[in-house]
Scaffold this active site. Structure first.
Site, PDB file in Angstrom:
ATOM      1  N   ARG A  52       2.982   9.783  -0.928  1.00 33.64           N
ATOM      2  CA  ARG A  52       1.855   8.702  -0.815  1.00 33.64           C
ATOM      3  C   ARG A  52       2.058   7.792  -1.708  1.00 33.64           C
ATOM      4  NH1 ARG A  52      -2.450   9.253  -3.268  1.00 33.64           N
ATOM      5  NH2 ARG A  52      -3.130  11.465  -2.882  1.00 33.64           N
ATOM      6  N   TYR A 104      -5.895 -16.584   8.922  1.00 29.94           N
ATOM      7  CA  TYR A 104      -5.762 -15.321   9.641  1.00 29.94           C
ATOM      8  C   TYR A 104      -7.111 -14.759   9.926  1.00 29.94           C
ATOM      9  CZ  TYR A 104      -4.809 -10.860  11.731  1.00 29.94           C
ATOM     10  OH  TYR A 104      -4.972  -9.954  12.533  1.00 29.94           O
ATOM     11  N   ASP A 177       0.209 -16.073   2.268  1.00 25.73           N
ATOM     12  CA  ASP A 177       0.602 -15.479   3.396  1.00 25.73           C
ATOM     13  C   ASP A 177       1.676 -16.403   3.946  1.00 25.73           C
ATOM     14  OD1 ASP A 177       0.757 -14.378   5.966  1.00 25.73           O
ATOM     15  OD2 ASP A 177      -1.377 -14.149   6.030  1.00 25.73           O
TER      16      ASP A 177
HETATM   17  C1  LIG Z   1      -1.136 -10.666  11.978  1.00 27.87           C
HETATM   18  C2  LIG Z   1      -1.536 -11.352  10.602  1.00 27.87           C
HETATM   19  C3  LIG Z   1      -2.091 -10.982   9.606  1.00 27.87           C
HETATM   20  C4  LIG Z   1      -2.604  -9.278   9.589  1.00 27.87           C
HETATM   21  O1  LIG Z   1      -1.465  -8.187   9.701  1.00 27.87           O
HETATM   22  P1  LIG Z   1      -1.536  -6.989  10.435  1.00 27.87           P
HETATM   23  O2  LIG Z   1      -0.055  -6.545  10.221  1.00 27.87           O
HETATM   24  O3  LIG Z   1      -1.882  -7.118  11.842  1.00 27.87           O
HETATM   25  O4  LIG Z   1      -2.611  -6.128   9.760  1.00 27.87           O
HETATM   26  C5  LIG Z   1      -2.247 -11.631   8.328  1.00 27.87           C
HETATM   27  N1  LIG Z   1      -1.873 -12.711   8.204  1.00 27.87           N
HETATM   28  C6  LIG Z   1      -1.321 -13.345   9.277  1.00 27.87           C
HETATM   29  C7  LIG Z   1      -0.741 -14.798   9.325  1.00 27.87           C
HETATM   30  C8  LIG Z   1      -0.941 -12.601  10.487  1.00 27.87           C
HETATM   31  O5  LIG Z   1      -0.520 -13.313  11.463  1.00 27.87           O
END
Ligand SMILES: *Cc1c(COP(=O)(O)O)cnc(C)c1O
Length: 384
Positions: A52, A104, A177
């Site tokens: 884990r 997002y 992000d």
């Molecule tokens: C898809 C996405 C997420 C979330 O990711 P998952 O893998 O679907 O949990 C976060 N930020 C951006 C910019 C995304 O395109």
């Protein structure tokens, strides 16, 4: 890999040049074990106790991603959402965070509901404006500034270096992000970010066949240890098979992203001149509001994501999406197959997404075919 320092594309293609010391295999194995034998003196000299916390199958993907981002360490997660939410769960109730209005959608929802109920003071700002970020940050109280650049689904660009300066001067961390930019086009840590987050479901894996996330830390410090503890405690680790597929996908990250960038740029230019398109949103277009900021921090292209606003509004946008044959109508992005999505209807009430917007994720098909298909769909929608 070799004594000579090689380019990031070479590191990715060879997964850091790993060769199995016993069998000489050029591809790492999948380790399925959930537990590890204890030494006779009761220790765990292997450094592994229970899966884990981590798994040896993660090692290559994590080392490769850390190298591509220029970070100290990387960690893979069960999803992009579990990677992103770990950054907020590492804070304490009462802490103030500054996040983008346009971001997002699922993470925005979680911040507005769970994170707020849990006690974070979440402030949504226009993150394309450095002044708006500066006005929102409260020295001593703000603990995290979050950016997404280019941001879903309008591809608004935030100036990472300027935000890093503002965050750090106030005693806050900056997390970015970077799912859409990928380390091929932007390395946020070089611009001052402390944490880089990826939905590895998207470009890093690139084949629409796993859900995965990742964080990269600029430093391996106490904050990083806290993020590691959250992953182990919540069990938001990646499965072994998914980790192996992620590494296999990352080997072709550079050619996939470079191809998608070239096609997206060509499509943006052609659709900007299309009689049935009101506006094209793409950071690579000189007319785009965030183009100058994008040029400062993106190199080698402006990404494979663009949006088009269809003349005639929501009805015609949905009708055009209904008539594509080559593009696939699906959510998600960053895969080898091109996807089209009417974003406002998936985001629902309260979305800042314009109702006439179609989001395009450009894959690695022929860009002429992609243009022709959306062109015929727009014309048929118009004539219906
Ligand atoms: C898809 C996405 C997420 C979330 O990711 P998952 O893998 O679907 O949990 C976060 N930020 C951006 C910019 C995304 O395109």
């Amino acid at each position: 890999m070799t004594g000579k320092k090689v380019a990031a594309a070479s590191l990715a293609a060879q997964a850091m040049g790993w060769i199995d010391p016993v069998t000489k295999a050029v591809v790492p194995p999948i380790h399925m074990a959930s537990t590890y034998q204890r030494d006779e003196d009761n220790g765990y000299r292997s450094g592994r106790i229970y899966a884990r916390a981590d798994n040896p199958t993660f090692d290559q993907a994590e080392a490769t991603l850390a190298a591509l981002e220029g970070g100290a360490k990387a960690m893979v997660f069960s999803s992009g959402m579990s990677a992103a939410t770990a950054c907020f769960l590492a804070l304490a109730p009462g802490d103030h965070v500054v996040v983008p209005k346009v971001m997002y959608w699922s993470l925005r929802n979680w911040l507005a509901t769970f994170a707020t109920q849990w006690g974070l003071a979440v402030e949504f700002v226009d993150a394309a404006s450095t002044d708006a970020i500066a006005a929102a940050v409260q020295p001593g109280k703000t603990k995290l500034v979050w950016l997404e650049t280019p941001a879903n689904p309008t591809w608004a660009v935030s100036d990472i270096a300027a935000a890093a300066q503002i965050a750090h001067a106030a005693g806050a961390l900056l997390a970015v992000d970077s799912t859409v930019a990928t380390p091929v086009l932007t390395r946020p840590i070089e611009h001052g970010a402390d944490i880089v987050m990826h939905s590895a479901t998207k470009y890093l894996n690139g084949h629409s066949d796993i859900i995965a996330g990742a964080l990269v830390g600029a430093r391996e410090d106490a904050h990083w240890a806290k993020l590691r503890a959250i992953r182990a405690q919540l069990g938001t680790i990646l499965g072994q098979t998914e980790a192996w597929l992620l590494m296999r996908g990352m080997r072709t990250l550079f050619p996939r992203v470079q191809w998608a960038c070239r096609s997206a740029e060509a499509l943006a230019q052609k659709f900007a001149a299309h009689p049935m398109i009101e506006q094209v949103l793409y950071p690579g277009l000189p007319s785009f509001a965030g183009h100058e900021a994008a040029r400062k921090q993106m190199s080698g292209g402006f990404g494979g994501m663009l949006s088009v606003r269809v003349k005639g509004g929501e009805g015609l946008a949905i009708a055009a999406a209904a008539r594509v044959e080559l593009w696939k109508r699906a959510t998600s992005l960053g895969g080898v197959e091109s996807l089209i999505e009417h974003r406002a209807s998936i985001e629902g009430p309260g979305t800042p997404c314009p109702p006439d917007l179609l989001r395009l994720s450009v894959g690695v098909e022929d860009s002429g075919d992609l243009y022709d298909d959306l062109d015929q769909a727009l014309r048929r929608a118009h004539n219906s």
